[in-house]
Design a protein around this motif. Sequence first.
Motif, PDB file in Angstrom:
ATOM      1  N   HIS A  19       0.854  -1.182   0.000  1.00  0.00           N
ATOM      2  CA  HIS A  19       0.000   0.000   0.000  1.00  0.00           C
ATOM      3  C   HIS A  19       0.891   1.234   0.000  1.00  0.00           C
ATOM      4  O   HIS A  19       1.790   1.360   0.844  1.00  0.00           O
ATOM      5  CB  HIS A  19      -0.904   0.020   1.238  1.00  0.00           C
ATOM      6  CG  HIS A  19      -1.960  -1.031   1.240  1.00  0.00           C
ATOM      7  ND1 HIS A  19      -3.294  -0.754   0.977  1.00  0.00           N
ATOM      8  CD2 HIS A  19      -1.894  -2.376   1.442  1.00  0.00           C
ATOM      9  CE1 HIS A  19      -3.991  -1.873   1.038  1.00  0.00           C
ATOM     10  NE2 HIS A  19      -3.173  -2.870   1.326  1.00  0.00           N
ATOM     11  N   LEU A  20       0.679   2.130  -0.932  1.00  0.00           N
ATOM     12  CA  LEU A  20       1.482   3.349  -1.017  1.00  0.00           C
ATOM     13  C   LEU A  20       1.165   4.283   0.149  1.00  0.00           C
ATOM     14  O   LEU A  20       0.009   4.434   0.539  1.00  0.00           O
ATOM     15  CB  LEU A  20       1.213   4.066  -2.339  1.00  0.00           C
ATOM     16  CG  LEU A  20       1.506   3.271  -3.620  1.00  0.00           C
ATOM     17  CD1 LEU A  20       1.200   4.138  -4.845  1.00  0.00           C
ATOM     18  CD2 LEU A  20       2.951   2.796  -3.654  1.00  0.00           C
ATOM     19  N   ARG A  21       2.226   4.873   0.670  1.00  0.00           N
ATOM     20  CA  ARG A  21       2.028   5.866   1.736  1.00  0.00           C
ATOM     21  C   ARG A  21       3.234   6.798   1.781  1.00  0.00           C
ATOM     22  O   ARG A  21       4.299   6.472   1.240  1.00  0.00           O
ATOM     23  CB  ARG A  21       1.823   5.200   3.086  1.00  0.00           C
ATOM     24  CG  ARG A  21       3.026   4.418   3.591  1.00  0.00           C
ATOM     25  CD  ARG A  21       2.736   3.708   4.904  1.00  0.00           C
ATOM     26  NE  ARG A  21       1.715   2.692   4.746  1.00  0.00           N
ATOM     27  CZ  ARG A  21       1.426   1.801   5.669  1.00  0.00           C
ATOM     28  NH1 ARG A  21       2.050   1.817   6.827  1.00  0.00           N
ATOM     29  NH2 ARG A  21       0.494   0.894   5.458  1.00  0.00           N
ATOM     30  N   ASP A  22       3.059   7.958   2.389  1.00  0.00           N
ATOM     31  CA  ASP A  22       4.140   8.939   2.532  1.00  0.00           C
ATOM     32  C   ASP A  22       4.710   9.360   1.190  1.00  0.00           C
ATOM     33  O   ASP A  22       5.921   9.599   1.070  1.00  0.00           O
ATOM     34  CB  ASP A  22       5.265   8.392   3.429  1.00  0.00           C
ATOM     35  CG  ASP A  22       4.782   8.088   4.832  1.00  0.00           C
ATOM     36  OD1 ASP A  22       4.046   8.920   5.381  1.00  0.00           O
ATOM     37  OD2 ASP A  22       5.148   7.019   5.364  1.00  0.00           O
ATOM     38  N   LEU A  23       3.857   9.429   0.165  1.00  0.00           N
ATOM     39  CA  LEU A  23       4.319   9.872  -1.145  1.00  0.00           C
ATOM     40  C   LEU A  23       4.625  11.371  -1.099  1.00  0.00           C
ATOM     41  O   LEU A  23       3.986  12.144  -0.386  1.00  0.00           O
ATOM     42  CB  LEU A  23       3.260   9.582  -2.206  1.00  0.00           C
ATOM     43  CG  LEU A  23       2.897   8.103  -2.405  1.00  0.00           C
ATOM     44  CD1 LEU A  23       1.804   7.967  -3.453  1.00  0.00           C
ATOM     45  CD2 LEU A  23       4.119   7.284  -2.788  1.00  0.00           C
ATOM     46  N   GLU A  24       5.594  11.775  -1.910  1.00  0.00           N
ATOM     47  CA  GLU A  24       6.032  13.165  -1.886  1.00  0.00           C
ATOM     48  C   GLU A  24       5.175  14.050  -2.779  1.00  0.00           C
ATOM     49  O   GLU A  24       4.882  15.203  -2.433  1.00  0.00           O
ATOM     50  CB  GLU A  24       7.501  13.249  -2.317  1.00  0.00           C
ATOM     51  CG  GLU A  24       8.123  14.619  -2.120  1.00  0.00           C
ATOM     52  CD  GLU A  24       9.616  14.612  -2.376  1.00  0.00           C
ATOM     53  OE1 GLU A  24      10.250  15.667  -2.160  1.00  0.00           O
ATOM     54  OE2 GLU A  24      10.148  13.562  -2.800  1.00  0.00           O
ATOM     55  N   TYR A  25       4.777  13.534  -3.947  1.00  0.00           N
ATOM     56  CA  TYR A  25       4.033  14.352  -4.907  1.00  0.00           C
ATOM     57  C   TYR A  25       2.612  13.841  -5.150  1.00  0.00           C
ATOM     58  O   TYR A  25       1.722  14.624  -5.475  1.00  0.00           O
ATOM     59  CB  TYR A  25       4.775  14.400  -6.248  1.00  0.00           C
ATOM     60  CG  TYR A  25       6.136  15.036  -6.151  1.00  0.00           C
ATOM     61  CD1 TYR A  25       6.275  16.412  -6.028  1.00  0.00           C
ATOM     62  CD2 TYR A  25       7.285  14.249  -6.168  1.00  0.00           C
ATOM     63  CE1 TYR A  25       7.529  16.998  -5.929  1.00  0.00           C
ATOM     64  CE2 TYR A  25       8.546  14.832  -6.072  1.00  0.00           C
ATOM     65  CZ  TYR A  25       8.669  16.204  -5.952  1.00  0.00           C
ATOM     66  OH  TYR A  25       9.895  16.772  -5.849  1.00  0.00           O
ATOM     67  N   LEU A  26       2.410  12.536  -5.026  1.00  0.00           N
ATOM     68  CA  LEU A  26       1.120  11.954  -5.395  1.00  0.00           C
ATOM     69  C   LEU A  26       0.296  11.504  -4.193  1.00  0.00           C
ATOM     70  O   LEU A  26      -0.695  10.797  -4.347  1.00  0.00           O
ATOM     71  CB  LEU A  26       1.348  10.749  -6.330  1.00  0.00           C
ATOM     72  CG  LEU A  26       2.170  11.022  -7.590  1.00  0.00           C
ATOM     73  CD1 LEU A  26       2.416   9.722  -8.346  1.00  0.00           C
ATOM     74  CD2 LEU A  26       1.467  12.037  -8.483  1.00  0.00           C
ATOM     75  N   GLY A  27       0.719  11.902  -3.020  1.00  0.00           N
ATOM     76  CA  GLY A  27       0.089  11.407  -1.801  1.00  0.00           C
ATOM     77  C   GLY A  27      -1.381  11.742  -1.698  1.00  0.00           C
ATOM     78  O   GLY A  27      -2.176  10.930  -1.213  1.00  0.00           O
ATOM     79  N   HIS A  28      -1.784  12.905  -2.142  1.00  0.00           N
ATOM     80  CA  HIS A  28      -3.178  13.319  -2.000  1.00  0.00           C
ATOM     81  C   HIS A  28      -4.122  12.391  -2.762  1.00  0.00           C
ATOM     82  O   HIS A  28      -5.213  12.064  -2.293  1.00  0.00           O
ATOM     83  CB  HIS A  28      -3.351  14.759  -2.495  1.00  0.00           C
ATOM     84  CG  HIS A  28      -4.767  15.250  -2.414  1.00  0.00           C
ATOM     85  ND1 HIS A  28      -5.378  15.553  -1.218  1.00  0.00           N
ATOM     86  CD2 HIS A  28      -5.708  15.457  -3.383  1.00  0.00           C
ATOM     87  CE1 HIS A  28      -6.621  15.946  -1.443  1.00  0.00           C
ATOM     88  NE2 HIS A  28      -6.853  15.891  -2.755  1.00  0.00           N
TER      89      HIS A  28
END
Length: 403
Positions: A149-158
Amino acid sequence: MTGSTELVDEELAGHEIATEEPDSSGHSSGVEEENLIDGEDVDSDHYIRAPFDPELIDVITKNTTVDLLLSRIRTHRVDLQPDFQRQAGIWRNKQKSRLIESLLLRIPLPTFYAAENDDEVWAMVDGIQRLTTIAEFIEPEAIGAEPLHLRDLEYLGHDYDQATFADLPDRLQERLRETELIVHLIRRDTPEEVKFNIFARLNTGGLPLTRQELRHALMPGAGRDILRHWADSEIFKESTGYGVRSDRMADREMILRFLAFRLTDPLTYGDDDFDAFLRKSMRKLDRLGTTETQVLREEFDKALNAAYDIFGGWAFRKVDRMGGSRRFPINKALFEAIAVNLATLSAQEIAVLVKRHRRVEKHFLSLMSDVDFMSAISQGTGDPAKVRRRFTAIDEMFRAAGA
């Protein structure tokens, strides 16, 4: 293991065991690292000692895609070595997520390095964590993992926080699968020594591979499993005082050295390339039968139990003859010389040494003043003369103490 904690007469009166800095598990983590004063085995340059035909070097560059590499993983044609631990440890979710984010943003990944074995399986040497992360996100079932599961993304987190691969739009799924990756592949006909040398030179990452990590990466087989299981054994950890870190495979190299000199008589050893000798020994492990492996394991356990019962917390370590309080880290050369010699003794002979452990300690202390012996366990330990010197000295020590 009873563990002798008494020290020999007044000469050792000042030898209190120094407290070592514990790791997160509460165990001490000291171990002699390569390229320090002690434990140097082979030249750090990894130079090639014998002439070879340059025409035999076959390195190709493969422009492949994520989808094609995943296909190779599914069909077991890529060896990801799931137990391959690096000093930085297994990547955390944030690191993994940022890697996937880079792919989604079309940021090129660093080059991958692999070696082809006889079955055309690719052994990944540099890029294991990256490729494992990609598989964990796109096809976790291919490596027996839970979906990332993706998390703490810098640009696409929202937009994609907590997203799995299935949650991505079709266009982004396709973008990931079609991402091009560059793999430098050393073909199978390249001589083994040259192959190891090439990877040592090409290893340009932030943390160069140790020699045992290279052997582990390039030599899959039964030997790799033996070293892993034995290094995980409680007898090994306890006898070494939990003093050997596993993340750079120093523990596996120590066990390989023990096995190498049980399969080859140390007094007949004459190889001028210790690294090649250890590689040959790993090949021998691949060919061992179940009975032979069991006999060696019994000898290994017997030797480590005996070492602990004789030396206690000082097993496989140098001691300070001047009475200092420092407890030295585990010494690879001492480990192999002591363990191999003990493995050859009978239960009755070992019982005598345990009973006379003070006498053993006194003889061992005298070796700390022997310049030749200290050199044989500290620098260039793969030199044949030094191998013979330390094994002979330890054998004579046990014989003298047991007489």
